[in-house]
Design an enzyme around this catalytic site. Structure first.
Site, PDB file in Angstrom:
ATOM      1  N   GLY A  33       0.924  -1.159  -0.041  1.00 30.76           N
ATOM      2  CA  GLY A  33      -0.069  -0.139  -0.071  1.00 30.76           C
ATOM      3  C   GLY A  33       0.735   1.314   0.134  1.00 30.76           C
ATOM      4  O   GLY A  33       2.018   1.164  -0.290  1.00 30.76           O
ATOM      5  N   ASN A  34       0.120   2.247   0.286  1.00 35.20           N
ATOM      6  CA  ASN A  34       0.946   3.682   0.302  1.00 35.20           C
ATOM      7  C   ASN A  34       0.296   4.416   1.158  1.00 35.20           C
ATOM      8  O   ASN A  34      -0.677   4.388   1.867  1.00 35.20           O
ATOM      9  CB  ASN A  34       1.111   4.262  -1.168  1.00 35.20           C
ATOM     10  N   ARG A  35       0.844   5.707   1.409  1.00 35.58           N
ATOM     11  CA  ARG A  35       0.659   6.710   2.518  1.00 35.58           C
ATOM     12  C   ARG A  35      -0.417   7.840   2.236  1.00 35.58           C
ATOM     13  O   ARG A  35      -0.646   8.531   2.900  1.00 35.58           O
ATOM     14  CB  ARG A  35       1.870   7.466   2.827  1.00 35.58           C
ATOM     15  N   SER A  36      -1.003   7.650   1.017  1.00 35.11           N
ATOM     16  CA  SER A  36      -2.128   8.604   0.821  1.00 35.11           C
ATOM     17  C   SER A  36      -3.369   8.610   1.820  1.00 35.11           C
ATOM     18  O   SER A  36      -4.071   7.200   1.882  1.00 35.11           O
ATOM     19  CB  SER A  36      -2.703   8.340  -0.578  1.00 35.11           C
ATOM     20  N   ALA A 100      -3.637   7.654  -4.980  1.00 35.98           N
ATOM     21  CA  ALA A 100      -2.192   7.072  -5.279  1.00 35.98           C
ATOM     22  C   ALA A 100      -2.617   5.550  -5.805  1.00 35.98           C
ATOM     23  O   ALA A 100      -2.525   4.708  -4.682  1.00 35.98           O
ATOM     24  CB  ALA A 100      -1.478   7.280  -4.226  1.00 35.98           C
TER      25      ALA A 100
END
Ligand code: CTP
Ligand code: CA
Length: 230
Positions: A33-36, A100
């Site tokens: 995943g990512n930090r958005s 994102a």
């Protein structure tokens, strides 16, 4: 308060906003995943509703209250987001890709949880590239409709400044506007405020002063409204 008295200049328009960060599962419990956070996407939805638009939000893993008055379509992965964004875009006047989407996904997702082995060997995880939703929107739209807005989180490096990289990305992607964030340090992720530059395919470069993501959102819609009129 300036933010409360916006013209209803998106009345009669349908806009699609993607928000949050997609997840790509490796097994039933783990994902890439990512930090958005989805804050900017949800602020865009709120601002568009205040300006009279019909708003569809394609929302990936966002832990925030739903923007009142928007249609929310929940998705998990980049492939899910692709399907829902392309479908909603078919009758949209503008699409803003504030999400994102994960660029890569595991080549396979296994049904059983990956276990540690007694001898300490680590799993070898192969990745494959995900579809580029923004590029596909640009490639498949008829007659420049809908207007397409991208977001880019960039850092400067020895090959160029944040704006150099962003201008190159705008050209590569072929969208109409690119909203550029400088993400060196901890300046953006999960923060209530942001500072961006809005680049236009027409060569324009509009700095938006540091402020709440709702103000940034209105600046993005200002740029969209300017161009929708043409
Ligand atoms: N985007 C997209 N589909 C993807 C990846 C990105 O639609 N698979 C969109 C994002 O929502 C954003 C824009 O493309 O609006 C730019 O995203 P960014 O990650 O900066 O671009 P990439 O082409 O993925 O380049 P990078 O290698 O810098 O991550
Ligand atoms: Ca990316």
């Amino acid at each position: 308060n300036l933010l409360d008295e916006r013209p209803r200049d998106l009345q009669g328009k349908h806009v699609v906003v993607s928000a949050g960060g997609t997840r790509e599962y490796l097994d039933p419990v783990r994902f890439l995943g990512n930090r958005s956070s989805g804050l900017q996407g949800y602020a865009l939805a709120e601002a568009a509703i205040a300006r009279g638009a019909t708003v569809t939000v394609v929302s990936a893993n966002v832990a925030l209250p739903d923007p009142a008055g928007a249609e929310i379509v929940r998705v998990v992965s980049t492939e899910d987001m692709r399907r829902e964004v392309l479908s909603a875009a078919a009758d949209a006047d503008a699409v803003v890709m504030a999400a994102a989407p994960a660029d890569f996904r595991p080549a396979e997702r296994v049904d059983a949880k990956i276990k540690k082995t007694p001898d300490g060997t680590t799993p070898d995880i192969q990745l494959v590239e995900n579809p580029d939703i923004l590029a596909e929107l640009v490639r498949t739209r008829p007659e420049k409709k809908p207007m397409i807005v991208g977001f880019a989180a960039e850092t400067g490096d020895d090959r160029g400044s944040v704006l150099d990289h962003a201008r190159a990305k705008l050209e590569r992607k072929g969208c109409d506007l690119l909203v550029v964030n400088d993400v060196s340090g901890e300046r953006v992720f999960g923060q209530a405020d942001s500072e961006v530059v809005i680049l236009g395919a027409d060569g324009t470069e509009a700095p938006v002063p540091h402020g709440p993501k709702l103000s940034v959102a209105h600046a993005v819609w200002d740029a969209v409204v300017d161009r929708l009129g043409q």
